[in-house]
Motif scaffolding. Structure first.
Motif, PDB file in Angstrom:
ATOM      1  N   GLN A   1      -6.384 -44.905 -39.758  1.00 60.05           N
ATOM      2  CA  GLN A   1      -7.379 -44.955 -38.686  1.00 60.05           C
ATOM      3  C   GLN A   1      -8.071 -43.621 -38.388  1.00 60.05           C
ATOM      4  OE1 GLN A   1      -7.159 -47.614 -35.739  1.00 60.05           O
ATOM      5  NE2 GLN A   1      -5.426 -48.779 -36.479  1.00 60.05           N
ATOM      6  N   CYS A   2      -7.508 -42.529 -38.806  1.00 56.99           N
ATOM      7  CA  CYS A   2      -8.041 -41.232 -38.370  1.00 56.99           C
ATOM      8  C   CYS A   2      -8.300 -40.234 -39.491  1.00 56.99           C
ATOM      9  CB  CYS A   2      -7.090 -40.564 -37.380  1.00 56.99           C
ATOM     10  SG  CYS A   2      -6.394 -41.658 -36.135  1.00 56.99           S
TER      11      CYS A   2
ATOM     12  N   CYS B   1     -11.751 -39.322 -41.403  1.00 54.87           N
ATOM     13  CA  CYS B   1     -12.783 -38.441 -40.817  1.00 54.87           C
ATOM     14  C   CYS B   1     -12.202 -37.094 -40.407  1.00 54.87           C
ATOM     15  CB  CYS B   1     -13.392 -39.098 -39.584  1.00 54.87           C
ATOM     16  SG  CYS B   1     -14.292 -40.615 -39.935  1.00 54.87           S
ATOM     17  N   HIS B   2     -10.966 -37.133 -39.890  1.00 57.58           N
ATOM     18  CA  HIS B   2     -10.340 -35.887 -39.436  1.00 57.58           C
ATOM     19  C   HIS B   2      -9.427 -35.359 -40.526  1.00 57.58           C
ATOM     20  CE1 HIS B   2     -12.028 -36.327 -35.446  1.00 57.58           C
ATOM     21  NE2 HIS B   2     -11.681 -37.601 -35.491  1.00 57.58           N
TER      22      HIS B   2
ATOM     23  N   SER C   1     -14.085 -34.045 -38.577  1.00 54.27           N
ATOM     24  CA  SER C   1     -15.173 -34.445 -37.678  1.00 54.27           C
ATOM     25  C   SER C   1     -14.939 -33.913 -36.273  1.00 54.27           C
ATOM     26  CB  SER C   1     -15.271 -35.968 -37.616  1.00 54.27           C
ATOM     27  OG  SER C   1     -15.721 -36.475 -38.830  1.00 54.27           O
ATOM     28  N   GLY C   2     -16.018 -33.465 -35.648  1.00 54.99           N
ATOM     29  CA  GLY C   2     -15.946 -33.002 -34.268  1.00 54.99           C
ATOM     30  C   GLY C   2     -15.045 -31.792 -34.093  1.00 54.99           C
TER      31      GLY C   2
ATOM     32  N   ILE D   1     -12.090 -31.508 -35.038  1.00 61.13           N
ATOM     33  CA  ILE D   1     -10.680 -31.917 -34.886  1.00 61.13           C
ATOM     34  C   ILE D   1     -10.082 -32.130 -36.278  1.00 61.13           C
ATOM     35  CG2 ILE D   1      -9.101 -33.670 -33.977  1.00 61.13           C
ATOM     36  CD1 ILE D   1     -10.473 -32.215 -31.686  1.00 61.13           C
TER      37      ILE D   1
ATOM     38  N   LYS E   1      -5.229 -35.160 -26.180  1.00 59.63           N
ATOM     39  CA  LYS E   1      -6.418 -35.764 -26.792  1.00 59.63           C
ATOM     40  C   LYS E   1      -6.093 -36.969 -27.680  1.00 59.63           C
ATOM     41  CE  LYS E   1      -9.737 -32.049 -26.498  1.00 59.63           C
ATOM     42  NZ  LYS E   1     -10.844 -31.367 -27.138  1.00 59.63           N
ATOM     43  N   LEU E   2      -4.929 -36.936 -28.321  1.00 59.75           N
ATOM     44  CA  LEU E   2      -4.576 -38.052 -29.205  1.00 59.75           C
ATOM     45  C   LEU E   2      -4.478 -39.348 -28.404  1.00 59.75           C
ATOM     46  CD1 LEU E   2      -3.758 -39.274 -31.902  1.00 59.75           C
ATOM     47  CD2 LEU E   2      -1.438 -38.433 -31.543  1.00 59.75           C
TER      48      LEU E   2
ATOM     49  N   THR F   1      -7.867 -40.396 -26.569  1.00 59.65           N
ATOM     50  CA  THR F   1      -8.927 -40.995 -27.391  1.00 59.65           C
ATOM     51  C   THR F   1      -8.550 -42.390 -27.868  1.00 59.65           C
ATOM     52  OG1 THR F   1      -8.067 -39.818 -29.339  1.00 59.65           O
ATOM     53  CG2 THR F   1      -9.957 -38.826 -28.224  1.00 59.65           C
TER      54      THR F   1
ATOM     55  N   PHE G   1     -12.478 -38.942 -22.431  1.00 57.99           N
ATOM     56  CA  PHE G   1     -12.265 -38.736 -23.870  1.00 57.99           C
ATOM     57  C   PHE G   1     -13.266 -39.584 -24.656  1.00 57.99           C
ATOM     58  CE2 PHE G   1      -8.175 -37.975 -21.857  1.00 57.99           C
ATOM     59  CZ  PHE G   1      -7.775 -36.779 -22.434  1.00 57.99           C
ATOM     60  N   ILE G   2     -13.603 -39.115 -25.842  1.00 58.39           N
ATOM     61  CA  ILE G   2     -14.468 -39.904 -26.727  1.00 58.39           C
ATOM     62  C   ILE G   2     -13.573 -40.939 -27.411  1.00 58.39           C
ATOM     63  CG2 ILE G   2     -16.046 -39.807 -28.692  1.00 58.39           C
ATOM     64  CD1 ILE G   2     -16.400 -36.756 -27.943  1.00 58.39           C
TER      65      ILE G   2
ATOM     66  N   MET H   1     -11.737 -43.305 -29.844  1.00 53.20           N
ATOM     67  CA  MET H   1     -11.442 -43.246 -31.287  1.00 53.20           C
ATOM     68  C   MET H   1     -10.646 -44.477 -31.706  1.00 53.20           C
ATOM     69  SD  MET H   1     -12.719 -40.559 -32.723  1.00 53.20           S
ATOM     70  CE  MET H   1     -14.036 -39.752 -31.806  1.00 53.20           C
ATOM     71  N   PRO H   2     -10.681 -44.908 -32.966  1.00 55.48           N
ATOM     72  CA  PRO H   2     -11.497 -44.330 -34.039  1.00 55.48           C
ATOM     73  C   PRO H   2     -12.991 -44.602 -33.820  1.00 55.48           C
ATOM     74  CG  PRO H   2     -10.349 -46.295 -34.810  1.00 55.48           C
ATOM     75  CD  PRO H   2      -9.852 -46.019 -33.425  1.00 55.48           C
ATOM     76  N   GLN H   3     -13.789 -43.584 -34.051  1.00 57.90           N
ATOM     77  CA  GLN H   3     -15.218 -43.693 -33.778  1.00 57.90           C
ATOM     78  C   GLN H   3     -15.844 -44.795 -34.635  1.00 57.90           C
ATOM     79  OE1 GLN H   3     -18.276 -40.681 -34.694  1.00 57.90           O
ATOM     80  NE2 GLN H   3     -18.323 -40.305 -32.516  1.00 57.90           N
TER      81      GLN H   3
ATOM     82  N   MET I   1      -7.242 -49.296 -31.607  1.00 58.99           N
ATOM     83  CA  MET I   1      -5.894 -49.597 -32.109  1.00 58.99           C
ATOM     84  C   MET I   1      -5.293 -50.737 -31.305  1.00 58.99           C
ATOM     85  SD  MET I   1      -3.814 -46.105 -32.624  1.00 58.99           S
ATOM     86  CE  MET I   1      -4.430 -44.820 -33.694  1.00 58.99           C
TER      87      MET I   1
HETATM   88  C1  HEC Z   1     -15.597 -42.595 -38.583  1.00 56.47           C
HETATM   89  C2  HEC Z   1     -15.083 -41.257 -38.379  1.00 56.47           C
HETATM   90  C3  HEC Z   1     -13.993 -41.046 -37.361  1.00 56.47           C
HETATM   91  C4  HEC Z   1     -12.779 -41.686 -37.289  1.00 56.47           C
HETATM   92  C5  HEC Z   1     -12.247 -42.820 -38.152  1.00 56.47           C
HETATM   93  C6  HEC Z   1     -12.061 -41.050 -36.218  1.00 56.47           C
HETATM   94  N1  HEC Z   1     -12.804 -40.075 -35.660  1.00 56.47           N
HETATM   95 FE1  HEC Z   1     -12.249 -38.871 -34.147  1.00 56.47          FE
HETATM   96  N2  HEC Z   1     -14.099 -38.033 -34.104  1.00 56.47           N
HETATM   97  C7  HEC Z   1     -15.118 -38.331 -34.995  1.00 56.47           C
HETATM   98  C8  HEC Z   1     -16.308 -37.591 -34.595  1.00 56.47           C
HETATM   99  C9  HEC Z   1     -17.660 -37.645 -35.310  1.00 56.47           C
HETATM  100  C10 HEC Z   1     -15.953 -36.843 -33.464  1.00 56.47           C
HETATM  101  C11 HEC Z   1     -16.855 -35.946 -32.631  1.00 56.47           C
HETATM  102  C12 HEC Z   1     -17.509 -36.848 -31.628  1.00 56.47           C
HETATM  103  C13 HEC Z   1     -18.449 -36.165 -30.691  1.00 56.47           C
HETATM  104  O1  HEC Z   1     -18.290 -34.962 -30.477  1.00 56.47           O
HETATM  105  O2  HEC Z   1     -19.317 -36.873 -30.172  1.00 56.47           O
HETATM  106  C14 HEC Z   1     -14.564 -37.130 -33.186  1.00 56.47           C
HETATM  107  C15 HEC Z   1     -13.844 -36.562 -32.151  1.00 56.47           C
HETATM  108  C16 HEC Z   1     -12.491 -36.725 -31.972  1.00 56.47           C
HETATM  109  C17 HEC Z   1     -11.691 -36.036 -30.975  1.00 56.47           C
HETATM  110  C18 HEC Z   1     -12.200 -35.093 -29.913  1.00 56.47           C
HETATM  111  C19 HEC Z   1     -12.572 -36.026 -28.757  1.00 56.47           C
HETATM  112  C20 HEC Z   1     -12.578 -35.448 -27.425  1.00 56.47           C
HETATM  113  O3  HEC Z   1     -12.689 -36.247 -26.438  1.00 56.47           O
HETATM  114  O4  HEC Z   1     -12.465 -34.226 -27.283  1.00 56.47           O
HETATM  115  C21 HEC Z   1     -10.413 -36.449 -31.140  1.00 56.47           C
HETATM  116  C22 HEC Z   1      -9.181 -35.998 -30.362  1.00 56.47           C
HETATM  117  C23 HEC Z   1     -10.411 -37.412 -32.210  1.00 56.47           C
HETATM  118  N3  HEC Z   1     -11.677 -37.560 -32.695  1.00 56.47           N
HETATM  119  C24 HEC Z   1      -9.286 -38.076 -32.632  1.00 56.47           C
HETATM  120  C25 HEC Z   1      -9.328 -39.174 -33.495  1.00 56.47           C
HETATM  121  C26 HEC Z   1      -8.201 -40.031 -33.729  1.00 56.47           C
HETATM  122  C27 HEC Z   1      -6.846 -39.871 -33.095  1.00 56.47           C
HETATM  123  C28 HEC Z   1      -8.622 -40.963 -34.629  1.00 56.47           C
HETATM  124  C29 HEC Z   1      -7.836 -42.118 -35.171  1.00 56.47           C
HETATM  125  C30 HEC Z   1      -7.427 -43.102 -34.197  1.00 56.47           C
HETATM  126  C31 HEC Z   1     -10.009 -40.684 -34.949  1.00 56.47           C
HETATM  127  N4  HEC Z   1     -10.402 -39.605 -34.227  1.00 56.47           N
HETATM  128  C32 HEC Z   1     -10.765 -41.410 -35.837  1.00 56.47           C
HETATM  129  C33 HEC Z   1     -15.052 -39.184 -36.061  1.00 56.47           C
HETATM  130  C34 HEC Z   1     -14.010 -40.044 -36.323  1.00 56.47           C
END
Ligand code: HEC
Length: 127
Positions: free
Chosen positions: A57-58, A61-62, A68-69, A71, A87-88, A91, A98-99, A101-103, A108
């Protein structure tokens, strides 16, 4: 000869009954009835329970560098950072501030969130 036919018949019967067993929670539990969250029972292992969820799931991108972002995820040390700074869970539970996630993906399941929350609450150990 007759004996063989009977045995064959019983064999086929046994096989056809066996194939009626589906171990699929969406088939076993109709919509609206959630499957029991057996995954969150006992001590949660980072390697065995948490990583497989984060990997699907994460980590796509990360990545460990240039995630991404800003992180980065994918090693215990990196995952521990967002586990302990809130943050885990923020999100993945789509908490306000929090933004989500997964974006762009589905949130989940409650069970997956519970697994991760339990691991964090137990000190986010490298177990
Ligand atoms: C499709 C790509 C993608 C996936 C899959 C994804 N992320 Fe992200 N995530 C991003 C992007 C792009 C950003 C930056 C978003 C922004 O700044 O608007 C981000 C930002 C974040 C942040 C910073 C958010 C904050 O509020 O500060 C966290 C923590 C994070 N992701 C955790 C996760 C976790 C945990 C997962 C799995 C459940 C996950 N991401 C899955 C693309 C993704």
């Amino acid at each position: 000869m007759k004996k063989i036919m009977i045995l064959l018949f019983l064999g086929i019967l046994a096989i056809s009954f066996h194939s009626c067993y589906y171990d699929k929670s969406d088939l076993l539990y109709p919509i609206g009835v959630s499957a029991p969250c057996t995954d969150s029972a006992g001590t949660i292992s980072y390697i065995q329970k948490v990583v497989p969820i984060l990997r699907t799931q994460c980590y796509g991108c990360h990545t460990t560098t240039g995630g991404s972002g800003g992180i980065n995820m994918g090693t215990f040390a990196l995952d521990k950072v967002i586990a302990t700074n809130g943050k885990l869970y923020g999100t993945i539970s789509h908490a306000s501030g929090f933004i989500a996630m997964p974006q762009g993906g589905a949130q989940m399941t409650g069970c997956q969130q519970a697994v991760i929350q339990k691991w964090i609450n137990a000190g986010a150990l490298n177990n």
